[in-house]
Design a protein around this motif. Structure first.
Motif: not given
Length: 343
Positions: A94-99
């Motif tokens: 799982m990878v978070k981004g968009g910041m």
């Protein structure tokens, strides 16, 4: 030790069997320097304890690095997979981004342009060693409808940049609206004995109804519930927890709660961390505690918490502690709204 309890993820990933406790990787590449050998052993240790056929959920982000190199966490993973290619299929990433980040300040940007740039950065850092299984905006972009964000993610998913869509730090209403556009597989929110607000309960219930998995980050109260923090001196000088209200302003009050939780754990014969993780795990079969660790010893201790069964009496004991010693301070720095939570 072989871990016994597994579960399935949700949505388009509902066929995937995973360990009940996920592994957060943020601390591996933040304030304290660790050798690749130490970090790789910490990851392998958990995977190796899973039953055959189950995968370990690994949780990373585009920004789990240093100010000079925000992609350091994903770059570390690329080296891990290059050194241990047999672990590619044993892990679910799982990878978070968009910041956008400027020091400690940040804002969410779920425009097509920025989401594309974000996932491309993540894939470039992984260097083709592993495909991103779930990509999730780290915060909800409040400048646009969640439906637009999901439509943008669908385009990128259909282009093959990742396999499943997730969300993070969102309200139950947001989850329902997003899921109506495209199936959501995982929602990441903070869940712990100290972070079980009404909105948390609503998200857990909504995801249960919709068949979505929840990864509950910070199940150890950012370390406070482990029994290892007894004074501010136990927190490194450059650690961001020093500016969090629960540590900076209300340390003594919250220590009383942590000590009461530790007493329950000692009576049961488990560590405080394992009790805290078991408490999150018992909230539902779709709820995966997501503690972070950067050492083999801590990884194994955390994962064993998923196999700890709490009795109704023990759950009631914890509830009594929460009433007697309610946690003081919010989850971040004195203004949780500014931290972008509950979008």
């Amino acid at each position: 030790m072989t871990l016994k309890i597994t579960t399935n993820l949700g949505g388009t990933a509902s066929h995937i069997v995973v360990g009940k406790v996920a592994h957060g990787l943020m601390t591996m590449t933040r304030a304290v320097a660790h050798s690749d050998e130490e970090l790789f052993e910490a990851i392998k240790a958990g995977v190796d304890e899973l039953p055959i056929g189950a995968k370990m959920v690994l949780n990373s982000a585009e920004f789990y690095g240093t100010p000079d190199n925000q992609l350091a966490n994903l770059q570390m993973l690329s080296r891990f997979y290059e050194a241990h290619p047999d672990y590619v299929e044993k892990t679910f990433l799982m990878v978070k981004g968009g910041m956008h980040f400027e020091g400690f300040k940040f804002r969410a940007d779920s425009s097509m342009e920025h989401l594309r740039k974000s996932i491309d950065n993540c894939n470039a850092a992984l260097r083709g060693t592993k495909k991103v299984d779930v990509f999730q905006p780290a915060r909800v972009d409040r400048s646009r409808p969640i439906e637009e964000t999901i439509r943008n993610l669908v385009v990128l998913k259909e282009e093959g940049k990742f396999d499943h869509i997730g969300l993070s730090e969102c309200k139950a209403e947001t989850v329902r609206r997003a899921h109506a556009v495209h199936t959501i597989s995982v929602v990441e929110i903070e869940v712990s004995i100290w972070s079980y607000e009404e909105e948390t309960k609503k998200v857990i219930e909504a995801t249960r109804e919709l068949g979505i998995a929840v990864t509950g980050y910070a199940p150890l109260g950012r370390g406070f519930l482990t029994g290892q923090i007894n004074s501010m001196d136990d927190i490194p000088a450059n650690d961001f927890r020093r500016i969090m209200t629960r540590f900076k302003q209300y340390f003594d009050q919250n220590l009383a709660s942590a000590n009461a939780i530790r007493a329950i754990a000692e009576k049961k014969g488990v560590t405080p961390a394992q009790l805290a993780i078991a408490w999150v795990a018992q909230l539902g079969p779709h709820v995966l505690p997501l503690p972070g660790s950067s050492s083999k010893k801590r990884t194994l201790e955390n994962l064993a918490g998923g196999d700890v069964a709490l009795t109704e009496a023990e759950v009631a004991e914890v509830a009594e502690v929460v009433v007697k010693y309610p946690v003081q301070g919010d989850r971040y720095f004195g203004n949780d709204e500014a931290a972008g939570i509950w979008g």
